[in-house]
Scaffold this active site. Structure first.
Site, PDB file in Angstrom:
ATOM      1  N   LYS A   1       4.654  -8.268  20.586  1.00  0.00           N
ATOM      2  CA  LYS A   1       4.696  -9.570  21.254  1.00  0.00           C
ATOM      3  C   LYS A   1       3.661 -10.473  20.596  1.00  0.00           C
ATOM      4  O   LYS A   1       2.677  -9.996  20.039  1.00  0.00           O
ATOM      5  CB  LYS A   1       4.375  -9.419  22.746  1.00  0.00           C
TER       6      LYS A   1
ATOM      7  N   HIS B   1      22.753   1.525  13.746  1.00  0.00           N
ATOM      8  CA  HIS B   1      23.868   2.431  13.961  1.00  0.00           C
ATOM      9  C   HIS B   1      24.549   2.122  15.288  1.00  0.00           C
ATOM     10  O   HIS B   1      23.919   1.591  16.204  1.00  0.00           O
ATOM     11  CB  HIS B   1      23.378   3.875  13.930  1.00  0.00           C
TER      12      HIS B   1
ATOM     13  N   ALA C   1      -1.675  -3.436  13.145  1.00  0.00           N
ATOM     14  CA  ALA C   1      -1.348  -2.057  12.805  1.00  0.00           C
ATOM     15  C   ALA C   1      -0.627  -1.367  13.958  1.00  0.00           C
ATOM     16  O   ALA C   1      -0.942  -1.591  15.124  1.00  0.00           O
ATOM     17  CB  ALA C   1      -2.624  -1.295  12.453  1.00  0.00           C
TER      18      ALA C   1
ATOM     19  N   ASN D   1       0.822  -1.195   0.000  1.00  0.00           N
ATOM     20  CA  ASN D   1       0.000   0.000   0.000  1.00  0.00           C
ATOM     21  C   ASN D   1       0.866   1.259   0.000  1.00  0.00           C
ATOM     22  O   ASN D   1       2.094   1.177  -0.002  1.00  0.00           O
ATOM     23  CB  ASN D   1      -0.945  -0.016   1.210  1.00  0.00           C
TER      24      ASN D   1
END
Length: 185
Positions: free
Chosen positions: A179, A114, A159, A84
């Site tokens: 989780k 990093h 989501a 999407n």
């Protein structure tokens, strides 16, 4: 060893000051810009740019604009994949998307990490670890997937989740950090 070779081997490399990597990212950004400006109905032109960006022709890929990636050449889409709008693939390492994967809007796939040490980080060092999404996965909107993660076959990612670790096959994962909420089989 070149910075690109270090990157491809999952070692620390200079991402910000290496002319070869900068040029490759600029090319990918230009191709993404062009892709994102082409009308969605002009599939022939969109597929031409996508082929140049990825280096192969995906099978039945729906990749909505806007789309952004760092290199393009490290992304492998399986067949019948839907991505999407507003996705970002930070592909310093490979990002492999299996068959029949649905990716919601505004998702990010981040292979780069990093150093925790500020002086090393300020030198432009990073390391890229691969991301693998197995077949039949559904990733909801606004999901963040971090370096080195594998999401197992048939899983669903809710989501807004942030995936920091591997997700077992046929699992529902949700949260920040995500989780396993339940098994789907």
């Amino acid at each position: 060893m070149s910075e690109e070779e270090k990157m491809n081997q999952g070692e620390w490399y200079d991402a910000n000051n290496d002319a070869v990597l900068i040029k490759k990212r600029e090319k990918a950004m230009d191709l993404c810009f062009i892709y994102n400006q082409i009308k969605p109905s002009d599939l022939q032109q969109r597929n031409k740019i996508l082929y140049e960006l990825l280096g192969y022709e995906p099978q039945n890929l729906t990749l909505l604009s806007p789309f952004m990636c760092d290199y393009g050449q490290h992304i492998r889409f399986g067949k019948d994949v839907f991505v999407n709008i507003n996705s970002y693939f930070m592909d310093g390492a490979e990002i492999v998307i299996g068959d029949h994967v649905f990716i919601g809007p505004s998702c990010g796939f981040y292979t780069a990490m990093h150093p925790l040490d500020a002086s090393s980080r300020n030198q432009g060092l990073e390391k890229a670890l691969p991301i693998h999404i197995e077949d039949d996965v559904w990733i909801g909107a606004n999901v963040v997937i971090l370096p080195g993660v594998t999401i197992g076959k048939g899983s669903v990612i809710a989501a807004g989740s942030v995936i920091t670790h591997d997700v077992e096959a046929y699992s529902l994962a949700a949260g920040v950090p995500a989780k396993i909420k339940k098994k789907l089989l």
